[in-house]
Motif scaffolding. Structure first.
Motif, PDB file in Angstrom:
ATOM      1  N   LYS A  14       0.833  -1.205   0.000  1.00  0.00           N
ATOM      2  CA  LYS A  14       0.000   0.000   0.000  1.00  0.00           C
ATOM      3  C   LYS A  14       0.864   1.249   0.000  1.00  0.00           C
ATOM      4  O   LYS A  14       0.607   2.211  -0.709  1.00  0.00           O
ATOM      5  CB  LYS A  14      -0.911   0.000   1.246  1.00  0.00           C
ATOM      6  N   TYR A  15       1.895   1.199   0.833  1.00  0.00           N
ATOM      7  CA  TYR A  15       2.802   2.339   0.968  1.00  0.00           C
ATOM      8  C   TYR A  15       3.426   2.685  -0.388  1.00  0.00           C
ATOM      9  O   TYR A  15       3.519   3.847  -0.775  1.00  0.00           O
ATOM     10  CB  TYR A  15       3.888   2.013   1.997  1.00  0.00           C
ATOM     11  N   THR A  53       2.296   2.001  -3.413  1.00  0.00           N
ATOM     12  CA  THR A  53       1.304   2.571  -4.313  1.00  0.00           C
ATOM     13  C   THR A  53       0.976   4.013  -3.943  1.00  0.00           C
ATOM     14  O   THR A  53       0.966   4.902  -4.806  1.00  0.00           O
ATOM     15  CB  THR A  53       0.000   1.744  -4.293  1.00  0.00           C
ATOM     16  N   ASN A  54       0.705   4.225  -2.653  1.00  0.00           N
ATOM     17  CA  ASN A  54       0.294   5.561  -2.224  1.00  0.00           C
ATOM     18  C   ASN A  54       1.368   6.618  -2.426  1.00  0.00           C
ATOM     19  O   ASN A  54       1.068   7.770  -2.714  1.00  0.00           O
ATOM     20  CB  ASN A  54      -0.111   5.551  -0.738  1.00  0.00           C
ATOM     21  N   ASN A  55       2.647   6.214  -2.271  1.00  0.00           N
ATOM     22  CA  ASN A  55       3.713   7.206  -2.331  1.00  0.00           C
ATOM     23  C   ASN A  55       4.536   7.163  -3.622  1.00  0.00           C
ATOM     24  O   ASN A  55       5.575   7.800  -3.713  1.00  0.00           O
ATOM     25  CB  ASN A  55       4.649   7.044  -1.134  1.00  0.00           C
ATOM     26  N   SER A  56       4.081   6.348  -4.624  1.00  0.00           N
ATOM     27  CA  SER A  56       4.827   6.170  -5.889  1.00  0.00           C
ATOM     28  C   SER A  56       6.298   5.873  -5.625  1.00  0.00           C
ATOM     29  O   SER A  56       7.198   6.501  -6.169  1.00  0.00           O
ATOM     30  CB  SER A  56       4.731   7.409  -6.779  1.00  0.00           C
TER      31      SER A  56
END
Ligand SMILES: Nc1ncnc2c1ncn2[C@@H]1O[C@H](COP(=O)(O)OP(=O)(O)O)[C@@H](O)[C@H]1O
Ligand SMILES: [Mg+2]
Lengths: 366, 304
Positions: A89-90, A92-95
């Protein structure tokens, strides 16, 4: 073997070769074009420290030591995230481009004498990914070297060690040297059937020349041309693209030895391919069938770090892989001792193959 | 007594499916030009290549300068070879080719003199592939001369050349003959054998059918001379009545002559009887006719 005749043919061959534009193009210009091309394409990706996200699920002296070493290399800005964070998730969320996961069994594995696996995740751009991968692998290799306990191993992948500064160009210089060695195969692939069809071996035999003298003269000339084109490659790598290679008398001589072994190897393959048929076209198809997969799978043009496992397995059966890996180790690391045995095997294998090729190659007509 | 530089006896060479050379024997004296004359596939090249040491024989005895070419590699240094379909390294010039030969053969010959002899001086710096067919052959000849050889093997030296280039090569070969070289020349051109050879062996299907001086061969094999006239049934009747041997070929009558002098007798005979005839010609067989007929006859025998 008569030196007089060998040198007479060397001169004849050299003069006719120098008159052949296509031969000169492939021997000298082509590798230069390739390095200019690769150099230009990847000059942007020469290493500036990028952020590396690290999640350590196996906190211990060993694992934090690794993280510390990565940080100290200056090649990455290490940013540690908590254990309970969801890494996927991290990312994806932070590219996130590069995230390193030290899995929970890492410490146990290391202390039980096994290998500590570490996962690199979260990449969108394969070039960046592969560069990061190599850089990390390089750091790990160094850690492995430094550690006195040889059973203690950090493994990212066993594929390829990388240059001391992590610059892509450092990787391409040895790769392209491998390419120039590989392409000497084609001297024979084209010459043998052509000379047989044109009955040139018969004609040469009338001069008293023998097949061993012919092969020797050809290889001597190829070796000179290889050294010439490889010196140019290295010079362009260093002066145009700022490659940092370990060049001293030992690494240069060792590289020359590797190139020499490669020349023997691929000359033999060329002779054998040339014996398959008298038809140049057939032979050139066979030659290309050998050359192209080898070129791509041995890591001449791109590292195989992110290739599927089966391709990596195939590459382990391709001799060029070992030539290139040895060259990388010697030229990028100045590390001769760890590949000495491998070089010895290469030379031995090449010598055996060479003897087979020369024995099967007959000038006499049936 | 002159010495034989080449001796061949009962030479046989079999390939998997053919007997290319089928038990031939001949010898060549020092200073002699010996020609093997035969159609394509006769076995000429096979024979020559066995003598050169390029091929191994199946059986028989072969000696070149007293040595067995199959065993003696040093023969290369004593003989000169112009092979059939001579070719050389792409992009090499005649000058470089000759330098190479001189280097490998450790010869002391004057390369410029050789280039002059084969009339190739002005092409000495032209890459091989840019030479004409005739010039290529001349280079081949020049290379065969670098070691100043005692024996020359010339395998179809003028095949595929235009008449002028052919004459040029002949001139060079004649020069070599005058210089006292022993030459084994193969050809399928009768004219060439007739012009250059002291002795000829006619070869067909692996066998030597006959050999000797060209004129001897014609003497042995030529058919009677003929008188050919154009005439009708009346002429035919008169010839039969006169006891002449003849046969009809279309509008023509081919009358056999025991001697060339008989021709006048026949013409007088017909003239006196006011026979209507015209277009008379005398026909004598050339070596070419003999050669073609000999080869043809053998082929017909085989097909029976
Ligand atoms: N390498 C070979 N393998 C099989 N048959 C061959 C080979 N070389 C020649 N021949 C056959 O042997 C015969 C004689 O050939 P060659 O000596 O070349 O004749 P020539 O020179 O008189 O034209 C031919 O029938 C030819 O097809
Ligand atoms: Mg022939």
């Amino acid at each position: 073997m008569n030196l007089n005749r060998t040198s007479a043919y060397f001169v004849l061959h050299a003069k006719s070769y120098m008159r052949s534009r296509s031969a000169l193009f492939f021997q000298l210009a082509f590798p230069i074009i390739l390095i200019l091309l690769f150099g230009a394409i990847f000059s942007g990706s020469s290493y500036s420290p990028s952020t590396l996200i690290v999640q350590n699920e196996s906190p211990s002296v060993a694992s934090w030591g690794v993280v510390n070493a990565i940080n100290e290399s200056g090649l990455f800005k290490v940013h540690v995230i908590p254990e309970n964070e969801n890494l996927t998730k991290y990312i994806t969320n932070n590219s996130v481009e590069a995230a390193l996961l030290i899995p929970s069994n890492f410490t146990t594995n290391i202390y039980s004498g096994g290998k500590g696996y570490i996962m690199l995740e979260g990449h969108s751009n394969p070039t960046v990914a592969s560069v990061d991968y190599q850089t990390l692998n390089g750091i790990f290799t160094e850690i492995n070297f430094r550690s006195s306990n040889t059973t203690q191993k950090l493994v990212l992948s066993s594929q390829i060690a990388i240059g001391n500064t992590g610059k892509t160009i450092n990787y391409y210089v040895p790769g392209l040297i491998g390419f120039t060695v590989l392409s000497t195969m084609f001297n024979m692939v084209y010459t043998v059937p052509n000379y047989r069809r044109e009955k040139l071996f018969r004609q040469l035999s009338f001069s008293g020349l023998t097949k061993s003298e012919w092969i020797t003269a050809n290889m001597m000339f190829s070796f000179l041309m290889l050294i010439l084109s490889d010196v140019i490659l290295v010079a362009i790598g260093i002066y145009v693209f700022g490659a940092s290679l370990v060049l001293n008398i030992q690494t240069i001589l060792t590289s020359a030895l590797i190139i020499f072994g490669g020349l023997f190897f691929f000359t033999s393959v060329g002779i054998l391919a040339g014996l398959v048929s008298d038809n140049e076209e057939t032979v050139s198809v066979v030659g290309n069938l050998v050359m192209f997969p080898m070129m791509f799978l041995s890591g001449v043009f791109f590292p195989l770090t992110f290739a599927p496992a089966y391709l990596v397995t195939i590459s382990k059966f391709l001799p060029l892989t070992y030539f290139i890996n040895s060259l990388i180790s010697v030229l990028d690391y100045g590390n001769i001792s760890s590949v000495a045995l491998q070089i010895l095997w290469l030379l031995l294998g090449s010598a055996i193959l060479f003897i087979i090729a020369v024995t099967l190659f007959s000038w006499k007509q049936k | 007594m002159s010495e034989n530089v080449i001796k061949v006896s009962n030479l046989v060479k079999s390939y998997s499916d053919v007997r290319a050379v089928d038990g031939i024997s001949f010898s060549i004296e020092r200073g002699e030009v010996f020609s093997i004359l035969g159609p394509n596939g006769a076995g000429k090249t096979t024979t020559v290549e066995i003598l050169e040491g390029v091929r191994n024989r199946t059986s028989g005895d072969v000696q070149v300068l007293g040595q067995d070419p199959e065993k003696s590699r040093s023969l290369v240094f004593k003989v000169g070879i112009l092979p059939q379909d001579f070719s050389f390294v792409y992009n090499s010039t005649p000058k470089e080719a000759l330098d190479f030969y001189k280097g490998t053969l450790r010869a002391s010959s004057d390369l410029h003199e050789i280039l002059e002899m084969v009339e190739l001086e002005d092409k000495s710096s032209t890459p091989f592939q840019k030479l004409s067919g005739g010039q290529k052959q001349k280079l081949g000849l020049a290379l065969s001369l670098v070691n100043n050889p005692e024996i020359l093997f010339l395998d179809e030296p003028t095949s595929g050349l235009d008449p002028r280039a052919r004459r040029n090569i002949w001139k060079v070969i004649k020069g070599l003959k005058d210089a006292g070289k022993s030459i084994l020349l193969t050809t399928h051109y009768l004219e060439e054998a007739e012009l250059l050879a002291d002795r000829v062996a006619i070869m067909n299907k692996g066998k030597i059918i006959d050999s000797g001086r060209p004129m001897e061969i014609v003497e042995r094999h030529h058919e009677d001379d003929n008188l050919i006239i154009r005439g009708d049934g009346e002429v035919e009747r008169l010839l039969t009545a006169g006891g002449f041997l003849f046969h009809r070929e279309g509008a023509y009558l081919k009358i056999n002559l025991k001697s060339i002098k008989d021709a006048t007798e026949i013409i007088n005979y017909l003239y006196e009887r006011k026979a209507a005839f015209e277009d008379f010609t005398l026909k004598r067989e050339s070596l070419e006719d003999v050669f073609v007929r000999m080869i043809g006859a053998i082929e017909e025998d085989e097909s029976e």
